[in-house]
Enzyme design. Structure first.
Site, short mmCIF file in Angstrom:
data_model
loop_
_atom_site.label_atom_id
_atom_site.label_comp_id
_atom_site.label_asym_id
_atom_site.label_seq_id
_atom_site.Cartn_x
_atom_site.Cartn_y
_atom_site.Cartn_z
N PHE A 131 42.90 23.15 43.49
CA PHE A 131 43.47 24.50 43.50
C PHE A 131 43.67 24.94 44.93
CE2 PHE A 131 43.45 28.14 40.29
CZ PHE A 131 44.08 27.42 39.32
N ARG A 134 41.57 36.66 47.50
CA ARG A 134 40.81 35.86 46.54
C ARG A 134 41.44 34.50 46.34
NH1 ARG A 134 41.50 34.65 40.93
NH2 ARG A 134 43.40 35.88 40.89
N GLN A 146 46.33 41.58 45.77
CA GLN A 146 46.96 40.26 45.83
C GLN A 146 48.29 40.22 45.08
OE1 GLN A 146 45.09 36.59 43.94
NE2 GLN A 146 45.14 35.99 46.08
N HIS A 205 48.99 40.94 41.34
CA HIS A 205 48.23 40.01 40.51
C HIS A 205 46.75 40.38 40.37
CE1 HIS A 205 47.61 36.26 38.49
NE2 HIS A 205 46.77 35.79 39.39
N HIS A 209 51.35 37.70 43.69
CA HIS A 209 51.69 36.32 43.36
C HIS A 209 53.20 36.17 43.53
CE1 HIS A 209 51.89 32.54 41.30
NE2 HIS A 209 50.58 32.51 41.16
N LEU A 262 53.54 36.08 34.83
CA LEU A 262 53.29 35.02 35.81
C LEU A 262 53.92 33.67 35.43
CD1 LEU A 262 51.47 34.36 38.35
CD2 LEU A 262 49.82 33.50 36.70
N GLU A 270 51.91 28.56 39.70
CA GLU A 270 52.18 27.98 41.00
C GLU A 270 52.64 26.53 40.89
OE1 GLU A 270 49.83 29.91 43.84
OE2 GLU A 270 49.42 28.09 44.95
N ARG A 327 50.59 31.54 49.27
CA ARG A 327 51.05 32.63 48.41
C ARG A 327 51.53 33.86 49.16
NH1 ARG A 327 46.81 33.51 43.38
NH2 ARG A 327 47.27 31.54 42.37
C1 LIG Z 1 48.23 36.20 34.44
C2 LIG Z 1 46.89 36.04 35.09
C3 LIG Z 1 46.37 34.79 35.29
C4 LIG Z 1 45.11 34.63 35.90
N1 LIG Z 1 44.62 33.38 36.08
C5 LIG Z 1 43.40 33.23 36.65
C6 LIG Z 1 42.82 31.92 36.80
O1 LIG Z 1 43.42 30.92 36.43
N2 LIG Z 1 41.60 31.83 37.35
C7 LIG Z 1 40.90 32.93 37.78
O2 LIG Z 1 39.79 32.78 38.26
N3 LIG Z 1 41.41 34.17 37.62
C8 LIG Z 1 42.64 34.35 37.06
N4 LIG Z 1 43.14 35.63 36.91
C9 LIG Z 1 42.30 36.78 37.23
C10 LIG Z 1 41.25 37.01 36.12
O3 LIG Z 1 41.77 36.62 34.88
C11 LIG Z 1 40.80 38.47 35.98
O4 LIG Z 1 40.51 38.97 37.22
C12 LIG Z 1 39.54 38.58 35.12
O5 LIG Z 1 39.71 37.94 33.90
C13 LIG Z 1 39.09 40.01 34.89
O6 LIG Z 1 38.04 40.03 33.92
P1 LIG Z 1 37.18 41.32 33.62
O7 LIG Z 1 36.12 40.91 32.67
O8 LIG Z 1 36.78 41.94 34.89
O9 LIG Z 1 38.17 42.33 32.93
P2 LIG Z 1 39.19 42.18 31.71
O10 LIG Z 1 39.16 40.85 31.07
O11 LIG Z 1 40.46 42.70 32.23
O12 LIG Z 1 38.60 43.19 30.65
C14 LIG Z 1 38.59 44.58 30.81
C15 LIG Z 1 37.93 45.19 29.62
O13 LIG Z 1 37.70 46.57 29.85
C16 LIG Z 1 38.10 47.32 28.76
N5 LIG Z 1 38.45 48.66 29.20
C17 LIG Z 1 39.26 49.01 30.20
N6 LIG Z 1 39.33 50.34 30.29
C18 LIG Z 1 38.54 50.85 29.32
C19 LIG Z 1 38.20 52.15 28.89
N7 LIG Z 1 38.70 53.25 29.45
N8 LIG Z 1 37.37 52.30 27.85
C20 LIG Z 1 36.86 51.22 27.24
N9 LIG Z 1 37.14 49.96 27.60
C21 LIG Z 1 37.98 49.78 28.63
C22 LIG Z 1 39.25 46.55 28.17
O14 LIG Z 1 39.42 46.88 26.83
C23 LIG Z 1 38.76 45.12 28.34
O15 LIG Z 1 37.93 44.77 27.28
C24 LIG Z 1 44.39 35.77 36.32
C25 LIG Z 1 44.92 37.04 36.10
C26 LIG Z 1 46.16 37.18 35.52
C27 LIG Z 1 46.71 38.56 35.37
#
Ligand SMILES: Cc1cc2nc3c(=O)[nH]c(=O)nc-3n(C[C@H](O)[C@H](O)[C@H](O)COP(=O)(O)OP(=O)(O)OC[C@H]3O[C@@H](n4cnc5c(N)ncnc54)[C@H](O)[C@@H]3O)c2cc1C
Ligand code: SF4
Ligand code: SF4
Ligand code: FES
Lengths: 569, 318
Positions: free
Chosen positions: A117, A382, A231, A345, A233, A243, A246, A277
């Site tokens: 990566f 990141r 960040q 992103h 992308h 997305l 890459e 990037r």
């Molecule tokens: C398209 C894409 C591809 C990616 N690919 C990668 C990758 O390959 N590798 C990598 O390391 N990272 C990747 N990332 C980044 C990574 O996926 C995210 O940063 C990470 O999954 C965030 O996880 P989280 O648990 O913090 O939040 P999330 O999974 O975003 O969850 C947020 C939670 O909070 C809840 N919530 C929000 N607001 C409220 C509210 N007001 N009340 C109640 N609940 C609420 C939502 O319902 C949800 O359950 C990618 C991101 C994107 C967008």
């Protein structure tokens, strides 16, 4: 009155890992509250993978190397003690996920497969085909079901109740019924994900990544750390920001402008499309600014051409990408180039976490983990594969931290929480009854436009000042917004209204942080200050909100092992 | 075509009505685009769910002209062409409780899912500290079933669920059971399989709707066949389902197709059929799932079918 020992807000990777760990103490009552059904959370969108120095593919890899790569990737803004803790503990987390049933892709020895990566000196990204986040999210949900975590699905966090820097509880709405409830809790974990939606459609983020938990903490007096680091992308689909991996550039895709020219030769004559990037994102925007893109304004784009790879190679190496382009841009890569534009992103900054082993914030009883939080291990930039890792690892320690908090803290004051709930009830009633005002959609679109144009990939003091004024104006307009739906039940118009308020609140912090960081570092590129300035800015931004006033402070970066040096690849 | 007409079934918790919206036609747009545009620009009271916008979160399943689709992934052009019309009728997914408009309730489904223990029951070969070894072939077995995004489209389309009174499991629940049953890291496949059997596994009517509509192309009916085979191995040959399989065998031999009218009688016996199945058949008829007036005729090429039977029988004798 709803009462829990620990409430986890958010059911993504971070939230469910926290809920799982908090619920390991059977004496505690734990709830996991999410505004959408848990497996809809954005963690599911992560495709590429999750970093951990297992050393399966490259025996010379080590947590130490992962540590060094991460610090360098962060442009030396990450806290090195936290990064070391992170990289040292990651291999154990991967084994744990395996034990929870995550279907990882395998190597010929039956061990978890790893792939190279960006920014990593060894192939250390563990993955499951191209659905890594999806399978981790589902496995964690299954484990939570097994552990009898109480899920409050489609409940929306409205605000946190903090008085005298003490956490008392929170207020949330049951979206399905429209009822607003006060909650008492001894500890809370905020895990509500990123807020890429400040750029609205120009993001890879899901529609609901609106930073609600971040804004709730910010409003409750917890500072935001490093919000200016956003960040981008390079290859988001032009019309939706979705997305495109890459891998497209990795396989040899060309970027071309309206004149049919491979413009990367102007910016990175040697690496061309394979430059990093941030550089590629900046190049695309320069072309558009110079009028060599297609379309106008927010709709402008350049093309990515893969036709020369031939049908066979595209079908073999990039079948998913082809499908995405077909489904979401109506373009078959085999016959036509696809319109792309950089897309917001990831948010490096977020809720200020003061202890990386418990994920505690400055307010006792409130913990934060995942993309909404800033530990900080990502610093100014990141590395791919480090976020899902961050999410599960720090989610786990946040769960443990909250468990400890709950054991030693009493419940807060009912009266305070009830008072806050009443405030929201009357706000909900007012908004439902309003029949005219400024359209929310207009406020939202204006915010996105000004953020993208002036606080996007390129930043300049004068432009950012305009953005700041506009955001202030929009915050004013917001007071006169109307939502157009009088119903109690499942009122997504009201939910959206609260979300836009949160985005505006956070957008302002992004602009302020960016204006005051007079240097270029990682994702923060200033036309007026193109150099990194360690002398003045090797420090974290902290922004506090006191009423309507935003106050800036700074915090030293923790450097333990790797002194800053020029970042070259 | 200049405009597309969207007729959307609305529900506010008490009343149901149909509301019409019109949007100018634009090339290359999706169902989700249309819903979002209607909400943003015409009617903020319209409710539906979506999140990722690219077919991975499973929140945007909706029924259009009677068929379930993933809104973010399905192009309007395709629908207009398939249905050869400029009028699209939207409803929430079938076989779900509706919360409001196109929003459905997942909570009851998840309560139901708990029956099959939808989590890994880890074998002793692994540990939380070391994880597992799993070969590429073993991974391949769970690869497709772990693609499921819980969008609920299979459940909306399922022929059995449409007429069932709540006992049958949603195809995605069956998929989840299968997913753990075949995972080399799971110690107790039977604990996932038995609840599927006990919840009317044999009632699948092979309408194939789940398979043909699943946006992730999960081979659900193959999984059902596998689970049935496993239950028979587990010693469940005398149950209703196994008898059903037997009846199935005879029908196909005789007619070259399934006789849905007589199958229940053969499976349950005449008395039980009259007592239990007639209401069931009646519901099937009302929902248009079977046509009682169409009596089976032997299909063309029945001789070939019988020949296959003969050959299989001979082969299994030797
Ligand atoms: C398209 C894409 C591809 C990616 N690919 C990668 C990758 O390959 N590798 C990598 O390391 N990272 C990747 N990332 C980044 C990574 O996926 C995210 O940063 C990470 O999954 C965030 O996880 P989280 O648990 O913090 O939040 P999330 O999974 O975003 O969850 C947020 C939670 O909070 C809840 N919530 C929000 N607001 C409220 C509210 N007001 N009340 C109640 N609940 C609420 C939502 O319902 C949800 O359950 C990618 C991101 C994107 C967008
Ligand atoms: S084939 Fe079986 S499981 Fe699939 S939709 Fe038809 S009845 Fe339901
Ligand atoms: S099996 Fe297919 S149709 Fe059913 S919920 Fe899963 S992805 Fe959706
Ligand atoms: S919006 Fe996520 S699957 Fe359609």
């Amino acid at each position: 009155m709803l009462k829990y020992d620990v409430i986890v807000v958010g059911a993504g990777g971070a939230g469910m890992m926290a809920a799982l760990y908090a619920s390991k103490d059977k004496n505690l009552r734990v709830a996991c509250l999410s505004k959408i059904f848990p497996t809809r959370s954005h963690t599911g969108a992560a495709q590429g993978g999750i970093n951990a120095a297992m050393g399966y593919r490259d025996a010379t890899d080590s947590p130490e190397k992962h540590f060094r790569d991460t610090v360098k990737g962060s442009d030396f803004l990450a806290d090195q003690d936290a990064v070391e803790f992170f990289t040292a503990n990651m291999p154990a987390i991967i084994s744990e996920l395996d034990y929870y049933g995550v279907p990882f892709s395998r190597d010929p020895n039956g061990r978890i497969a790893q792939r190279p990566f960006g920014g990593a000196s060894s192939p250390r990204t563990c993955y499951s085909a191209d659905k890594t986040g999806h399978v981790i999210l589902h496995a964690l949900y299954e484990q939570c079901l097994k552990n009898n975590v109480e899920f409050l699905d489609e409940w929306f966090l409205l605000s946190l109740v903090v008085a005298d820097e003490t956490f008392h509880g929170l207020v949330a709405m049951n979206i399905k019924t429209g009822e607003i409830h006060p909650f008492l809790a001894k500890a809370v974990v905020i895990a509500t994900g990123g807020f890429g939606r400040i750029y609205w459609n120009r993001t890879t983020n899901a529609i609901n990544m609106t930073g609600d938990g971040t804004a709730a903490c910010f409003n409750a007096g917890i500072p935001l750390k490093d919000p200016e680091f956003v960040q981008f992308h390079p290859t988001g689909l032009a019309s939706t920001g979705i997305l495109l991996s890459e891998a497209c550039r990795g396989e040899g895709g060309y970027l071309i402008n309206r004149e049919g020219e491979r413009f990367m030769k102007r910016y990175a004559p040697e690496k061309m499309e394979l430059a990093p990037r941030d550089l590629v994102s900046r190049s695309i925007e320069m072309e558009i600014k110079a009028g060599r893109g297609f379309g106008q304004g927010l709709e402008a784009y350049v093309l990515m051409d893969l036709r020369h790879l031939g049908k066979e190679k595209i079908m073999e190496r990039l079948p998913q990408v082809r499908e995405l382009a077909m489904d979401f841009e109506g373009v078959d890569l085999i016959d036509e180039p696809v319109p792309i534009r950089p897309s917001c992103h990831y948010m490096m900054g977020g809720i200020h976490v003061s202890d990386y082993t418990t994920l505690a914030t400055p307010v006792e009883g409130i913990h934060a983990a995942g993309e909404c939080a800033c530990v900080s291990i990502h610093g100014a930039n990141r590395l791919g594969g480090n976020s899902v890792a961050d999410v599960v690892l720090f989610g786990k320690y946040a769960g443990i931290g909250a468990r400890e908090s709950a054991r030693k803290r009493p419940f807060g004051l009912e009266t305070l929480v009830i008072k806050e709930a009443k405030k929201w009830e009357s706000k909900f009633a007012t908004m439902r009854n309003k029949t005219s005002g400024i359209r929310l959609v207009d406020i939202r679109n204006k915010m996105a436009e000004v953020m993208w144009n002036y606080v996007g990939i390129f930043r300049h003091e004068q432009e950012m000042r305009v953005a700041l004024e506009t955001i202030d104006q929009l915050l004013n307009d917001y007071e006169h917004a109307y939502i157009g739906d009088p119903a109690l039940r499942y009122n997504t118009a009201f939910v959206h209204y609260v979300e836009i308020g949160n985005l505006l609140t956070l957008a302002k912090a992004v602009v302020l942080g960016a204006i005051n960081r007079k240097e270029s570092r990682g994702s923060h590129a200033r036309a007026d200050y193109p150099q990194r300035d360690d002398e003045n800015f090797l420090k974290h931004t902290l922004i506090y909100k006191r009423g309507d006033r935003y106050e800036l402070k700074y915090l030293p970066v923790k450097i333990t092992k790797y002194p800053p040096e020029e970042r070259k690849y | 075509m200049e405009n597309i007409t969207f007729r959307i079934r609305r529900y506010d918790g008490t009343n149901t009505w149909v509301q019409e919206y019109r949007l100018p036609y634009e090339k290359g747009k999706t169902i989700l685009w249309a819903l979002t545009k209607i909400k943003d620009e015409i009617d903020p009271t319209l409710n539906f769910t979506s999140a990722c916008r690219h077919a991975i979160c499973g929140s945007c399943g909706v029924k259009v002209n009677g068929h379930a689709f993933l809104a973010c992934k399905t192009s309007l052009d395709k629908l207009l062409e398939t249905f050869d019309t400029s009028v699209l009728y939207f409803e929430p997914l079938g076989n779900y409780d509706v919360v409001r408009d196109l929003v459905v309730d997942w909570k009851p489904k998840m309560e139901k899912m708990k029956k099959i223990k939808p989590w890994l029951l880890p074998s002793r070969e692994g540990s939380i500290e070391e994880g597992f070894r799993q070969s590429k072939q073993q991974f391949a077995k769970i690869s497709s079933s772990t693609d499921c995004i819980l969008c609920g489209i299979c459940a909306s389309e399922c022929g059995q669920l449409a007429i069932n009174d709540g006992g049958y499991l949603e195809p995605f629940i069956i998929n989840k059971a299968y997913r753990f049953a075949v995972d080399s890291r799971d110690n107790a496949p039977e604990e996932h399989i038995r609840p599927v059997l006990e919840n009317e596994l044999w009632k699948c009517i092979h309408c194939m709707q789940c398979v043909s509509k699943c946006p992730k192309e999960i081979p659900l009916t193959d999984e059902i066949a596998y689970l049935r085979k496993e239950t028979m191995k587990m010693g469940e040959v005398h149950n209703q389902g196994a008898r059903h399989a037997y009846a199935f065998y005879h029908d196909v031999k005789k007619w070259g197709r399934l006789n849905e009218m007589t199958l229940p009688i053969k499976t349950d016996g005449m008395v039980t059929t009259l007592r239990k199945r007639i209401p069931f058949a009646y519901r099937m008829i009302v929902k248009g799932k079977i046509n009682p007036l169409r009596l089976p005729k032997a299909v063309k090429g029945i001789k070939g079918v019988r020949k296959i039977y003969q050959q299989v029988e001979e082969e299994s004798k030797s």
